[in-house]
Structures are given as structure tokens and as C-alpha cells.
Design an enzyme around this catalytic site. Structure first.
Site, PDB file in Angstrom:
ATOM      1  CG  ASN A 212      -0.330  -0.261   2.283  1.00  0.00           C
ATOM      2  OD1 ASN A 212       1.042   0.836   2.525  1.00  0.00           O
ATOM      3  ND2 ASN A 212      -1.090  -0.693   3.592  1.00  0.00           N
TER       4      ASN A 212
ATOM      5  CD  GLU B 142       1.939  -2.654   3.223  1.00  0.00           C
ATOM      6  OE1 GLU B 142       1.968  -3.070   3.733  1.00  0.00           O
ATOM      7  OE2 GLU B 142       1.791  -2.622   1.861  1.00  0.00           O
TER       8      GLU B 142
ATOM      9  CG  ASP C 209      -6.407  -9.844   3.512  1.00  0.00           C
ATOM     10  OD1 ASP C 209      -4.919  -9.616   3.008  1.00  0.00           O
ATOM     11  OD2 ASP C 209      -7.287 -10.643   4.255  1.00  0.00           O
TER      12      ASP C 209
END
Length: 496
Positions: free
Chosen positions: A204, A207, A276
Site C-alpha cells: 500500500n 508500505e 486480501d
């Protein structure tokens, strides 16, 4: 409808995915607050509902399973009540290929979210790391090696909780050298997996910032469009899917122009596990041979579907198909579109009501009839005969109004949720639509009550309830046409 994209989703069911990662049990406590505690004047929350969901790597496994893939799942749990709940949920969802290990050294990782009237207030965590001994670690390694041989791809779901050890990474590197499989990695530390040269990673924005060592910028998209080579140097990933939540996704490969895929703005109810869902759909689309654009489109559609749910995010195959279908307002243009819609509504336990007709000259009787029909369930779907079908059924001078005009009128009614045209030379009944929709209720006017319905066989086979609704007296298209023709003759007589 976009048959090419739907065909890609159809190929998901043949894929075998090995999921390895940190299990998290997600619990949701929903409460109301109407009073204060007398002893300390603090709010009292009355728990009105409790839900347990598969989180962490188990949510990845569930998303892959719900999208049609065959899943083999490897993880570590504690020896506690949360572990029992975890196993019950996995079995209940139909994930049966399990390599579950248990440890006495730590509790099953559990996150409990306390909500008031659907609004998140607090999160209470049990456990921060999963710890296990060498014996458990060796058993994990044996299971990874065994499961690797039979899979099409490996999905590592690393929440930094301890399940993915350096020994597992070393083993995967050796296995990939002998038999290189597609590898998707979702982690907070992508440099850790550089030796594996992952096929797909999904950082993301936060990150990615940490990975490239930059500070946040006002224009996140422009900033992130220049990161592909930097991220490749640090991760050796073939495909980088950088998620920017409401700003969409940036898809890039080394030495290629990055693709920015925008997403539609939708009501967000819960973002837990949305990443996910995204990567699960992205991986399956990649295995199905999708282009970069279609991979992004499919993955974003799945994630968009999941964030509109109240608990940890998942997306099913029918929900994904329906979200990918180009819909013009309320109009369903194909029976396959109707089938995808119905599958999605059935999953949501919605009661479908179906009726059909020509609706040529729309009048108050039609409006009253459709309002009554809508009250019999949650969703009203109206089948409307095509022009050719009306011509065959009603005669050479019908319809008065073309199909596009009749649909436009039905679309404008609050009581009607969806409209779909039907009718074929070999069969002017809505039997095929009924078979696709599997409605709970089929509605006709009371003038059909003493007749054998042409759709009877399919209605009986599906055990559909048939309801006959009363018409308003003296209101029908035929009568309106007769009155108009009579008035015209009177006017012409006066003129002559």
C-alpha cells in the site's frame, strides 16, 4: 456484457492455490448505548450482536475459495477457544484442505472490534506474535514441501506475526529453483522476499513510502508513478500492484510505463481485509491469463465489492461477476447478467420477486400492480416483452410504444429495481428468465388465475410461490386503445 472478462473469472475454479501465513480471528461486537453506569457515570454499551470472521491469511484463503479456486491452507494456531472457532469457521466455509499446526507458546491471534450502531469504537487484541518450537517449525516445512508440488501458485500472507520463518523462505527458494511457480506476496517487509523474486507484490502507499524512503506527497498518484524501478530493486517483484485506496491502483513492471487504474467511489463500511480480496482476485486473474488492465479491473471490482460489507472483507464469484457487468441504470441486457445478479442476491438472502408483461401503454393499473408486487419481497425484477414478442402476442398493430420507451417508463418507477427484456420466436414466455433468477415469488394479474400458466413447469420445479394480484377495474392497454379509437371516430364524424 463483457464476456471476455467474465470468461476470465470462469477460469478461476480450475486454479489450485497454496496459502501460507498468519492466522487472525476477527471478532465484531455490535452495541447500542442508551444509559450511563451509576457507579462512575460512564457510557454502558449493550452488546446486541457478535460475529466471528476469518482474518489474516485465512481471509485470503476464504476469498480465493469464494472466487472459485481450490485452496490448501497452512498456518499455526494456539491451543484455545479461538482456535476451535477458527477450525469451525474454516470447515463451515468449505475450506477442507488444511495443514493446521498448534502451539502452546502463544494464543491464537485475535482482534475484537467494538462497534456502536455499526461505528467502530475500539479494537482489543489478544496476542501480537505467534511463537512455536522447532518441532512445529519442522512440521510446517514438511507440509509446505508436500503442498507445493500440487499447486498452481503460492500466496504468502505475512502480517509480521511470526508464521513465515526464514526457514520457510529458504525452502520456497529451493522449491522454486526446481519448479518455478507463480508467487504472490502480501507483506509489510518486501525486502525479506527479494531472494524469491515474487511474481506479484501488493504494497500500500504507506508500505511503499517506507520501502523507497520518501515522505508523503500531496499528489500521491504522481509520486508513486515513479517508484516502479526503485521497488523492483528492493523486491525483485515482476508485477507491483501499489494500492492507493480511494485513488485506485498503480500497476507497474520494471522498465515499463506504470498504469494508473482509477476506482469508482462507493460507500465504505469496512476496509478490514480489502487488500486480501484485491490480491486474491489479482492472482487468479493473472493465472487465467488476463492482461495487466484486466487484472487491475477484476481485482478492483472484487475489493470494491468487499469494502461495502459490514465485517472482514470477502467477495464471491457471483458478486465479482455482477460487479464487472456493465449496467445501464436498472436495465439488465442479457440472461447471464440476470443470473449473476440473482446469484449475488441469493448470497445476500434477498427475496426476489419477478413479474413480466408488455407494459405497452402504461397506466395507473400497472403502477398499482407493480407497487403491490414490490411489497412481496426485497427486490422486484420486471421482464418486459420485446417489440417482436408483443407483435406476435398482441397483433400487427402492437406495440404502440417501442421497447426503449417502455423500459424508460419502468426504470422511472421506485417500485421497480431491475428491468430485463425477453422474448424469442420459439418461446415468448419468461421461462428462461425464471430459471436464471430463481425468484421466491412470481406475480401475475388475477385474470390469469383460472388459466394454466405457460411457465408452470419451471415454477413447480423451482418451488416458486405464485401470487395473483388484482387489477384496477376498467384499466388495460386494450381498453385505452379502444377508447382512443372510439373518440377518434366521434371526432371524425363531427368534422365530417
Amino acid at each position: 456484457m463483457n464476456t471476455q472478462t467474465i470468461n476470465l473469472v470462469d477460469q478461476f475454479k480450475n486454479k489450485k492455490i497454496l496459502v501460507i501465513g498468519d492466522f487472525i480471528l476477527d471478532k465484531y461486537l455490535d452495541s447500542t448505548c442508551t444509559r450511563l453506569a451509576p457507579e462512575s457515570s460512564i457510557p454502558v454499551l449493550d452488546i446486541k450482536g457478535q460475529t466471528s470472521c476469518l482474518g489474516g491469511s485465512a481471509n485470503v484463503a476464504l476469498n480465493l475459495h469464494n472466487l472459485g479456486a481450490q485452496v490448501c491452507y497452512i498456518t499455526v494456531l494456539g491451543q484455545d477457544e479461538s482456535a476451535k472457532t477458527a477450525l469451525e469457521l474454516l470447515q463451515a466455509h468449505g475450506i477442507h484442505s488444511l495443514y493446521i499446526h498448534f502451539t502452546e507458546k502463544s494464543a491464537t491471534l485475535t482482534k475484537t472490534r467494538l462497534c456502536k450502531d455499526g461505528q467502530l469504537l475500539y479494537r482489543l487484541d489478544v496476542g501480537n506474535k505467534i511463537r512455536f518450537d522447532e518441532r512445529t517449525n519442522n512440521a510446517l516445512l514438511k507440509d509446505v514441501e508436500k503442498a507445493y508440488t500440487g499447486c498452481d501458485a503460492v500466496f504468502i500472507s505475512d502480517y509480521g506475526k511470526g508464521t513465515i520463518t526464514h526457514q520457510i523462505i529458504d525452502l520456497l527458494q529451493k522449491l522454486k529453483e526446481k519448479d518455478d511457480k507463480v508467487l504472490a506476496v502480501d507483506s509489510k517487509n518486501y525486502e525479506k522476499y527479494k531472494s524469491l523474486s515474487p511474481t506479484i507484490i501488493k504494497p500500500n502507499y504507506e508500505e511503499a513510502l517506507h520501502l523507497v524512503g520518501e515522505q508523503p506527497a500531496a499528489d500521491r498518484v504522481t509520486q508513486a508513478m515513479h517508484w516502479s524501478n526503485k521497488i523492483w530493486d528492493l523486491s525483485h517483484a515482476q508485477i507491483i500492484a501499489l494500492s492507493l485506496d480511494k485513488d485506485g491502483v498503480i500497476l507497474s513492471r520494471r522498465h515499463t510505463t506504470a498504469l494508473h487504474f482509477k476506482v469508482d467511489e462507493v460507500p465504505v463500511r469496512n476496509v478490514s481485509g480489502a487488500g486480501d480480496t484485491f490480491l486474491a482476485a489479482f492472482l487468479l486473474a493473472h493465472l487465467a491469463g488476463a492482461s495487466d488492465f484486466d487484472m487491475a479491473k477484476i481485482a478492483c471490482a472484487a475489493a470494491t465489492t468487499s469494502i461495502q460489507k459490514e465485517t472482514t472483507a470477502t467477495c464471491t464469484e457471483p458478486e465479482l461477476k455482477f460487479s464487472l457487468i456493465a449496467k445501464e441504470d436498472k436495465v439488465l441486457t442479457h440472461v447471464d447478467t440476470a443470473r449473476c445478479l440473482a446469484d449475488t442476491l441469493h448470497i445476500q438472502n434477498k427475496k426476489i420477486v419477478f413479474t413480466n408483461g408488455c407494459f405497452d401503454i402504461f397506466h395507473s393499473g400497472h403502477a398499482h400492480y407493480l407497487r403491490q408486487a414490490r411489497e412481496l419481497g426485497d427486490i422486484l425484477i420486471v421482464g418486459v416483452n420485446t417489440d417482436e414478442s408483443v407483435h406476435r402476442l398482441k397483433g400487427a398493430h402492437r406495440p404502440i410504444n417501442r421497447l426503449t420507451d417502455r423500459i424508460e417508463v419502468l426504470k422511472g418507477l421506485q417500485s421497480v429495481d431491475y428491468v430485463i427484456p425477453f422474448g424469442a420466436a420459439e418461446n415468448d414466455t419468461p421461462a428462461e428468465l425464471i430459471q436464471a433468477l430463481k425468484p421466491s415469488v412470481f406475480v401475475k394479474g388475477e385474470d390469469y388465475k383460472d388459466h394454466v400458466l405457460p411457465e408452470k413447469d419451471v415454477l413447480d420445479a423451482l418451488e416458486v410461490e405464485v401470487v395473483f394480484l388484482p387489477y384496477i377495474p376498467h384499466q388495460s392497454t386494450t381498453k385505452i386503445i379502444e377508447r382512443v379509437q372510439t373518440n377518434d371516430r366521434v371526432v371524425l364524424k363531427k368534422i365530417s
